[in-house]
Write a protein that holds these residues in place. Structure first.
Motif, PDB file in Angstrom:
ATOM      1  N   ARG A 108       2.382   2.609 -18.580  1.00  0.00           N
ATOM      2  CA  ARG A 108       2.236   3.386 -19.820  1.00  0.00           C
ATOM      3  C   ARG A 108       3.478   3.284 -20.691  1.00  0.00           C
ATOM      4  NH1 ARG A 108       2.812   9.545 -18.949  1.00  0.00           N
ATOM      5  NH2 ARG A 108       4.980   8.814 -19.103  1.00  0.00           N
ATOM      6  N   ASP A 109       4.654   3.294 -20.062  1.00  0.00           N
ATOM      7  CA  ASP A 109       5.927   3.293 -20.797  1.00  0.00           C
ATOM      8  C   ASP A 109       6.555   1.903 -20.880  1.00  0.00           C
ATOM      9  OD1 ASP A 109       5.547   6.016 -20.944  1.00  0.00           O
ATOM     10  OD2 ASP A 109       6.861   6.468 -19.240  1.00  0.00           O
ATOM     11  N   MET A 110       5.780   0.870 -20.576  1.00  0.00           N
ATOM     12  CA  MET A 110       6.305  -0.490 -20.554  1.00  0.00           C
ATOM     13  C   MET A 110       6.805  -0.903 -21.946  1.00  0.00           C
ATOM     14  SD  MET A 110       4.233  -3.853 -19.203  1.00  0.00           S
ATOM     15  CE  MET A 110       2.958  -3.586 -20.457  1.00  0.00           C
ATOM     16  N   PRO A 111       8.044  -1.393 -22.033  1.00  0.00           N
ATOM     17  CA  PRO A 111       8.589  -1.807 -23.335  1.00  0.00           C
ATOM     18  C   PRO A 111       7.799  -2.967 -23.940  1.00  0.00           C
ATOM     19  CG  PRO A 111      10.325  -1.648 -21.676  1.00  0.00           C
ATOM     20  CD  PRO A 111       9.018  -1.573 -20.950  1.00  0.00           C
ATOM     21  N   ALA A 112       7.771  -3.053 -25.236  1.00  0.00           N
ATOM     22  CA  ALA A 112       7.105  -4.153 -25.921  1.00  0.00           C
ATOM     23  C   ALA A 112       7.763  -5.474 -25.524  1.00  0.00           C
ATOM     24  CB  ALA A 112       7.202  -3.950 -27.432  1.00  0.00           C
ATOM     25  N   GLY A 113       6.954  -6.499 -25.326  1.00  0.00           N
ATOM     26  CA  GLY A 113       7.479  -7.809 -24.976  1.00  0.00           C
ATOM     27  C   GLY A 113       7.543  -8.083 -23.494  1.00  0.00           C
ATOM     28  N   VAL A 114       7.380  -7.057 -22.655  1.00  0.00           N
ATOM     29  CA  VAL A 114       7.378  -7.234 -21.196  1.00  0.00           C
ATOM     30  C   VAL A 114       5.948  -7.519 -20.744  1.00  0.00           C
ATOM     31  CG1 VAL A 114       7.834  -6.143 -18.972  1.00  0.00           C
ATOM     32  CG2 VAL A 114       9.352  -5.705 -20.911  1.00  0.00           C
ATOM     33  N   SER A 115       5.755  -8.545 -19.918  1.00  0.00           N
ATOM     34  CA  SER A 115       4.405  -8.879 -19.460  1.00  0.00           C
ATOM     35  C   SER A 115       3.952  -7.885 -18.392  1.00  0.00           C
ATOM     36  CB  SER A 115       4.360 -10.299 -18.892  1.00  0.00           C
ATOM     37  OG  SER A 115       4.974 -10.358 -17.621  1.00  0.00           O
ATOM     38  N   VAL A 116       2.658  -7.653 -18.339  1.00  0.00           N
ATOM     39  CA  VAL A 116       2.084  -6.752 -17.329  1.00  0.00           C
ATOM     40  C   VAL A 116       2.396  -7.273 -15.935  1.00  0.00           C
ATOM     41  CG1 VAL A 116      -0.060  -5.817 -16.387  1.00  0.00           C
ATOM     42  CG2 VAL A 116       0.257  -5.960 -18.865  1.00  0.00           C
ATOM     43  N   PHE A 117       2.291  -8.588 -15.764  1.00  0.00           N
ATOM     44  CA  PHE A 117       2.563  -9.193 -14.455  1.00  0.00           C
ATOM     45  C   PHE A 117       3.989  -8.892 -14.000  1.00  0.00           C
ATOM     46  CE2 PHE A 117       4.452 -12.867 -12.254  1.00  0.00           C
ATOM     47  CZ  PHE A 117       3.733 -12.817 -11.081  1.00  0.00           C
ATOM     48  N   ASP A 118       4.963  -9.156 -14.871  1.00  0.00           N
ATOM     49  CA  ASP A 118       6.366  -8.915 -14.503  1.00  0.00           C
ATOM     50  C   ASP A 118       6.610  -7.444 -14.207  1.00  0.00           C
ATOM     51  OD1 ASP A 118       7.021 -11.567 -14.746  1.00  0.00           O
ATOM     52  OD2 ASP A 118       7.753 -11.398 -16.808  1.00  0.00           O
ATOM     53  N   CYS A 119       5.981  -6.575 -14.993  1.00  0.00           N
ATOM     54  CA  CYS A 119       6.152  -5.136 -14.783  1.00  0.00           C
ATOM     55  C   CYS A 119       5.666  -4.724 -13.397  1.00  0.00           C
ATOM     56  CB  CYS A 119       5.391  -4.369 -15.872  1.00  0.00           C
ATOM     57  SG  CYS A 119       5.526  -2.572 -15.746  1.00  0.00           S
ATOM     58  N   ILE A 120       4.496  -5.231 -13.004  1.00  0.00           N
ATOM     59  CA  ILE A 120       3.912  -4.864 -11.706  1.00  0.00           C
ATOM     60  C   ILE A 120       4.750  -5.413 -10.554  1.00  0.00           C
ATOM     61  CG2 ILE A 120       1.903  -5.127 -10.200  1.00  0.00           C
ATOM     62  CD1 ILE A 120       0.195  -5.281 -12.767  1.00  0.00           C
ATOM     63  N   ILE A 121       5.119  -6.703 -10.628  1.00  0.00           N
ATOM     64  CA  ILE A 121       5.898  -7.323  -9.552  1.00  0.00           C
ATOM     65  C   ILE A 121       7.242  -6.615  -9.386  1.00  0.00           C
ATOM     66  CG2 ILE A 121       7.074  -9.412  -8.795  1.00  0.00           C
ATOM     67  CD1 ILE A 121       4.056  -9.544  -8.486  1.00  0.00           C
ATOM     68  N   ASN A 122       7.925  -6.361 -10.492  1.00  0.00           N
ATOM     69  CA  ASN A 122       9.230  -5.689 -10.422  1.00  0.00           C
ATOM     70  C   ASN A 122       9.092  -4.288  -9.833  1.00  0.00           C
ATOM     71  OD1 ASN A 122      10.524  -7.889 -11.540  1.00  0.00           O
ATOM     72  ND2 ASN A 122      10.411  -7.116 -13.634  1.00  0.00           N
ATOM     73  N   PHE A 123       8.030  -3.600 -10.215  1.00  0.00           N
ATOM     74  CA  PHE A 123       7.824  -2.246  -9.704  1.00  0.00           C
ATOM     75  C   PHE A 123       7.537  -2.276  -8.197  1.00  0.00           C
ATOM     76  CE2 PHE A 123       5.369   1.630  -8.888  1.00  0.00           C
ATOM     77  CZ  PHE A 123       6.177   2.583  -9.494  1.00  0.00           C
ATOM     78  N   CYS A 124       6.708  -3.220  -7.757  1.00  0.00           N
ATOM     79  CA  CYS A 124       6.405  -3.335  -6.321  1.00  0.00           C
ATOM     80  C   CYS A 124       7.664  -3.655  -5.517  1.00  0.00           C
ATOM     81  CB  CYS A 124       5.350  -4.409  -6.092  1.00  0.00           C
ATOM     82  SG  CYS A 124       3.695  -3.959  -6.663  1.00  0.00           S
ATOM     83  N   ASN A 125       8.517  -4.503  -6.066  1.00  0.00           N
ATOM     84  CA  ASN A 125       9.766  -4.840  -5.371  1.00  0.00           C
ATOM     85  C   ASN A 125      10.692  -3.625  -5.244  1.00  0.00           C
ATOM     86  OD1 ASN A 125       9.419  -7.577  -4.668  1.00  0.00           O
ATOM     87  ND2 ASN A 125       9.831  -8.214  -6.774  1.00  0.00           N
ATOM     88  N   LYS A 126      10.661  -2.737  -6.250  1.00  0.00           N
ATOM     89  CA  LYS A 126      11.475  -1.521  -6.173  1.00  0.00           C
ATOM     90  C   LYS A 126      10.999  -0.606  -5.046  1.00  0.00           C
ATOM     91  CE  LYS A 126      12.613  -1.331 -11.126  1.00  0.00           C
ATOM     92  NZ  LYS A 126      12.357  -0.597 -12.396  1.00  0.00           N
ATOM     93  N   TRP A 127       9.702  -0.645  -4.769  1.00  0.00           N
ATOM     94  CA  TRP A 127       9.109   0.236  -3.762  1.00  0.00           C
ATOM     95  C   TRP A 127       8.948  -0.429  -2.394  1.00  0.00           C
ATOM     96  CZ3 TRP A 127       6.336   5.152  -4.086  1.00  0.00           C
ATOM     97  CH2 TRP A 127       6.575   5.845  -5.285  1.00  0.00           C
ATOM     98  N   LYS A 128       9.388  -1.668  -2.245  1.00  0.00           N
ATOM     99  CA  LYS A 128       9.041  -2.418  -1.039  1.00  0.00           C
ATOM    100  C   LYS A 128       9.568  -1.783   0.242  1.00  0.00           C
ATOM    101  CE  LYS A 128      12.846  -5.754  -1.522  1.00  0.00           C
ATOM    102  NZ  LYS A 128      13.165  -7.187  -1.737  1.00  0.00           N
ATOM    103  N   ASP A 129      10.696  -1.055   0.163  1.00  0.00           N
ATOM    104  CA  ASP A 129      11.225  -0.405   1.376  1.00  0.00           C
ATOM    105  C   ASP A 129      10.283   0.675   1.904  1.00  0.00           C
ATOM    106  OD1 ASP A 129      13.441  -2.001   1.406  1.00  0.00           O
ATOM    107  OD2 ASP A 129      14.775  -0.550   0.466  1.00  0.00           O
ATOM    108  N   TYR A 130       9.479   1.263   1.019  1.00  0.00           N
ATOM    109  CA  TYR A 130       8.524   2.293   1.448  1.00  0.00           C
ATOM    110  C   TYR A 130       7.313   1.675   2.152  1.00  0.00           C
ATOM    111  CZ  TYR A 130      11.113   5.554  -1.497  1.00  0.00           C
ATOM    112  OH  TYR A 130      12.096   6.338  -2.047  1.00  0.00           O
ATOM    113  N   PHE A 131       7.063   0.398   1.884  1.00  0.00           N
ATOM    114  CA  PHE A 131       5.896  -0.263   2.455  1.00  0.00           C
ATOM    115  C   PHE A 131       6.306  -1.430   3.339  1.00  0.00           C
ATOM    116  CE2 PHE A 131       4.501   1.554  -1.634  1.00  0.00           C
ATOM    117  CZ  PHE A 131       3.529   2.419  -1.160  1.00  0.00           C
ATOM    118  N   LYS A 132       7.450  -1.264   3.972  1.00  0.00           N
ATOM    119  CA  LYS A 132       8.010  -2.327   4.807  1.00  0.00           C
ATOM    120  C   LYS A 132       7.093  -2.630   5.983  1.00  0.00           C
ATOM    121  CE  LYS A 132      12.492  -1.556   5.016  1.00  0.00           C
ATOM    122  NZ  LYS A 132      13.809  -1.239   5.595  1.00  0.00           N
ATOM    123  N   ASP A 133       6.900  -3.918   6.244  1.00  0.00           N
ATOM    124  CA  ASP A 133       6.180  -4.348   7.441  1.00  0.00           C
ATOM    125  C   ASP A 133       7.137  -4.244   8.622  1.00  0.00           C
ATOM    126  OD1 ASP A 133       4.848  -5.632   9.480  1.00  0.00           O
ATOM    127  OD2 ASP A 133       4.079  -7.230   8.209  1.00  0.00           O
TER     128      ASP A 133
END
Length: 319
Positions: A108-133
């Motif tokens: 919702r708050d994604m800055p203009a010019g940022v791709s949806v794909f990059d936003c999702i991947i970057n966000f998942c990487n920030k949370w990866k420690d919570y979903f560690k295998d």
């Protein structure tokens, strides 16, 4: 939705839990952010799914980040790619619902010019420690090799050499002329494996090379396979191999898994891979080394263990 609105994680849980009780998969639109459509659902395996639909998005994705499986695909007759994030542990759906709510706010708050794909991947990487295998990749790889070793001994006893302690570019040699490279994953989905080095899939002169694809599922204390269990069962006599196995962390050796899939794929001269031979066609190729890349094995011709035994091993006079 208005700029300041948010997606309550409790609402997401209600959708999942209502359908889970009925044992049905589903996908339902629950919100939109301009042209971005937000969906929630349950997969065919009844795993929680969070979906994002963007009209101009056509990038193919199949990626694992911990226990999150990120992939794209078409649904029904739709000509729009759906970007899915699937979580493979329904019992921990509360954590995933909070993640989905936070991702909605990020989009919702994604800055203009940022791709949806990059936003999702970057966000998942920030949370990866919570979903560690919890699985250690090295342990999973060794266990995959041990399982393949145990299967090969059943169909070609006395003809199998395991190269674990010899640091060969291939994991197994089966006389007279078969080499096998094992690729093991503990993900529930996909067939993407890592290739390490330009010689790993290089076909040796006069040899046939196969990839053994192994899919394991971690099972706390109740799985069929562990390094400790196979150490006892196989009675490995090679002291160098014993030493390599005993150097693995005690907890990792005891961790148990079930075997979900075992397939064999022949590497032929037309196989999609980067090898020493292919690099030779590049100007000043000697400057290139330590090549690593991901390889998607889906849709390739595969052999089951039974077919591998009958169609490959039995074509030779293997004792």
């Amino acid at each position: 939705m208005q700029k300041n609105e948010f997606l309550d994680h409790k609402k997401i849980l209600e959708y999942w839990e209502g359908k889970f009780r009925r044992g049905k998969s589903f996908l339902q639109t629950i919100a939109d952010i301009g042209q971005i459509i937000i969906e929630v659902g349950l997969s065919e395996k009844l795993n929680p799914v969070f979906g994002i639909r963007v009209p101009e998005f056509h990038t193919r994705i199949d990626k694992q980040i911990g226990s999150l499986h990120l992939y794209t695909g078409y649904i029904g007759e739709s000509d729009t790619y759906h970007f899915f994030i699937e979580f493979n542990d329904y019992n921990k759906r509360l954590y995933f619902s909070v993640f989905c709510s936070a991702l909605f706010t990020e989009l919702r708050d994604m800055p203009a010019g940022v791709s949806v794909f990059d936003c999702i991947i970057n966000f998942c990487n920030k949370w990866k420690d919570y979903f560690k295998d919890p699985s250690d990749p090295f342990t999973v790889g060794v266990l995959g090799e041990m399982i393949v070793y145990s299967k090969l001994l059943q169909i070609a006893p006395g003809s199998v050499i395991w190269n674990l302690a010899h640091h060969s570019t291939k994991d197994f040699f089966v006389s007279p002329n078969i080499e096998i490279e094992v690729k093991t994953i503990s993900r529930h989905y996909g067939y993407i494996v890592g290739i390490h080095g330009e010689n790993q899939l290089q076909i040796s002169p006069g040899k046939r090379l196969f990839i053994a694809f192994v899919r394991l599922e971690g099972v706390a204390g109740k799985g069929d396979y562990s390094i400790d269990k196979l150490l006892t069962k196989l009675s490995i006599q090679d002291e160098d191999i014993q030493k390599e196995l005993m150097n693995i962390n005690v907890k990792n050796r005891a961790r148990t898994y079930n075997l979900k899939e075992l397939l064999f794929i022949e590497v032929t001269k037309d196989f999609p891979c980067i090898t020493s031979s292919t690099l030779m066609g590049i100007n000043e190729y000697s400057r290139i080394s330590n090549v690593s890349y991901d390889l998607d094995l889906s849709d390739m011709t595969t052999l089951s263990l039974g077919d591998f035994s009958e169609k490959v091993m039995c074509s030779y006079d293997i004792p």
